[in-house]
Design an enzyme around this catalytic site. Structure first.
Site, short mmCIF file in Angstrom:
data_model
loop_
_atom_site.label_atom_id
_atom_site.label_comp_id
_atom_site.label_asym_id
_atom_site.label_seq_id
_atom_site.Cartn_x
_atom_site.Cartn_y
_atom_site.Cartn_z
N HIS A 112 0.87 -1.18 0.00
CA HIS A 112 0.00 0.00 0.00
C HIS A 112 0.91 1.23 0.00
O HIS A 112 2.05 1.17 0.49
CB HIS A 112 -0.82 -0.07 1.29
CG HIS A 112 -1.88 0.97 1.43
ND1 HIS A 112 -1.61 2.25 1.83
CD2 HIS A 112 -3.22 0.91 1.27
CE1 HIS A 112 -2.74 2.93 1.91
NE2 HIS A 112 -3.74 2.15 1.57
N ASP A 187 3.57 -3.87 8.15
CA ASP A 187 2.33 -3.11 7.98
C ASP A 187 1.18 -4.05 8.36
O ASP A 187 0.82 -4.94 7.58
CB ASP A 187 2.23 -2.64 6.53
CG ASP A 187 0.88 -2.01 6.22
OD1 ASP A 187 0.00 -2.02 7.09
OD2 ASP A 187 0.72 -1.51 5.08
N GLN A 190 -4.00 -4.90 7.55
CA GLN A 190 -5.04 -5.90 7.25
C GLN A 190 -4.92 -7.15 8.11
O GLN A 190 -5.63 -8.13 7.84
CB GLN A 190 -4.96 -6.28 5.75
CG GLN A 190 -5.18 -5.14 4.80
CD GLN A 190 -6.57 -4.49 4.92
OE1 GLN A 190 -7.51 -5.09 5.45
NE2 GLN A 190 -6.71 -3.27 4.44
N LYS A 211 -9.71 -0.72 11.75
CA LYS A 211 -10.01 -1.81 10.81
C LYS A 211 -10.34 -3.06 11.64
O LYS A 211 -11.41 -3.11 12.24
CB LYS A 211 -8.84 -2.03 9.87
CG LYS A 211 -8.57 -0.84 8.94
CD LYS A 211 -7.43 -1.16 7.98
CE LYS A 211 -6.86 0.03 7.29
NZ LYS A 211 -7.54 0.35 6.03
N CYS A 347 -5.05 2.54 -3.31
CA CYS A 347 -3.79 3.11 -2.78
C CYS A 347 -2.64 2.11 -2.85
O CYS A 347 -1.77 2.08 -1.97
CB CYS A 347 -3.93 3.61 -1.35
SG CYS A 347 -5.09 4.97 -1.21
#
Ligand code: PLP
Length: 389
Positions: A112, A187, A190, A211, A347
């Protein structure tokens, strides 16, 4: 497994639409909204800088969320720095390392922009950015290993790319990098809240509050194994022990990294949301979302003229319908059955454009999604793509 009907009572908005855009941001449970209302109605004040009872209560509730997140991730609370999102967490690391000309960062083709642009911008300081390719959506740890040199200062890798939903072997990548003496940032946009994340081999984890953890927008955190490894990149109030015009003595982390007034209601609302996720059980969430993902994959890939890019078994499924742009198709799904999905480059333009399309339509589930919703999506895609006979 948890009681899905009871869980959905926490999200009244889900009665009004079919929300399949949780990879972008999740819906917020009543327990979180109520905690924020309570803050505004009962004790709103600034945190950490007041002797009065409102400020004390605010500070207590703000710090309580840090403890809840720490216990959720099984890390010390002092190693968690609150941010407004995942992006800010990555930038804290990018701006917190003392780079030298010629240093190298290794990242991947799956990223991303949040885990790509902060590294690319370091080129202005003479830092070299190496991009490791993927193979069918997966990064091979040995390809990272092959890129590590004496000049490598950091490996930056996604846990799960938001277009493909493929879970990356970050523990193995972490082990390889640690053996080479190179820190790793993951990261976790998710992954955190969707499946168990073990920070054993991870030096920095960028965490969204909004999220998988079901918190409100404008919340996130950075976990740092050694927060003292970073220099501050924002300076101001609330971060010092003592200042004179000659010298500054900074507070220890995490306060040193959180100057200014933060998103206090958001952080306070994040606490009960994490508790909810913890009570559901992250392993249960993972198993459930995986099942929904399989159903979605099977359904969508059985429709003529629909190309699915994600592998089976992930709760994030990207696809395109022949003859429509992703944006057109997403709008049609919304107009037809109030199905909310994301469309475009997500993105992650380098990855999206490698498929030689104008991006994708992306449907993504949350712990509160249902099989009926997946079936409605599949039925709507079949209908709108003209393959319902
Ligand atoms: N990384 C990935 C993989 C994402 O999917 C996203 C957002 O969707 C981000 C980073 C940025 O997250 P945030 O909006 O919390 O900054």
């Amino acid at each position: 497994m948890y009681d899905i009907d009871r869980l959905r009572d926490q999200f009244p908005i889900l009665r009004k639409c079919i929300y399949l855009d949780s990879a972008s941001t999740s819906q917020t449970p009543i327990c979180s909204v109520e905690a924020m209302c309570e803050y505004f109605y009962e004790y709103a004040a600034n945190h950490g800088r007041g002797a009065h009872h409102l400020a004390r209560k605010t500070t207590e509730k703000y710090e309580e969320t840090r403890e809840i997140l720490a216990s959720f991730l099984k890390v010390p609370a002092g190693h968690l720095i609150f941010t407004k999102n995942t992006t800010e967490a990555v930038n804290l690391v990018a701006n917190g390392i003392r780079w030298k000309k010629g240093d190298e960062v290794i990242t991947t083709f799956l990223e991303h922009h949040a885990n790509l642009l902060p590294w690319m911008m370091l080129r202005e300081q003479g830092v070299r950015v190496k991009i490791v390719p993927h193979e069918n959506g997966y990064i091979r740890p040995e390809n990272i290993q092959n890129e590590i040199t004496k000049k490598t200062r950091l490996v930056a890798v996604t846990h799960m790319p938001n277009i493909l939903g493929t879970v990356q072997p970050v523990e193995e990548i972490g082990r390889i990098s640690r053996d080479a003496g190179v820190p790793v940032i993951v990261d976790g946009a998710q992954s955190v809240g969707h499946f168990p994340v073990d920070v054993k081999n991870i030096d920095y984890l960028a965490i969204p509050g909004h999220k998988g953890l079901l918190g409100p927008q404008g919340t996130g955190a950075l976990y740092a194994k050694d927060p003292d490894s970073l220099k501050c990149s924002i300076y101001g109030g609330g971060m010092v022990v003592h200042v004179s015009h000659e010298e500054v003595e900074l507070l220890p982390p995490p306060a040193r990294f959180e100057p200014g007034t933060p998103n206090i209601p958001g952080v306070i609302g994040l606490g009960p949301a994490i508790r909810l996720v913890k009570n559901l059980g992250v392993r249960n969430i993972h198993a459930y979302e995986k099942r929904l993902g399989h159903r979605m994959y099977r359904g969508l890939s059985s429709i003529g003229g629909v190309e699915v890019y994600s592998p089976p078994g992930t709760g994030v499924v990207s696809f395109n319908a022949e003859g429509r742009t992703p944006n057109e198709f997403a709008r049609e799904l919304d107009e037809y059955k109030k199905i909310c999905v994301r469309s475009g480059m997500h993105c992650a333009e380098p990855l999206a454009s490698s498929y030689h399309c104008q991006g994708t339509v992306r449907a993504s589930v949350g712990c509160y999604s249902t099989t009926d919703e997946i079936d409605s999506l599949v039925g709507a895609v079949r209908h709108l793509s003209g393959h319902d006979r």
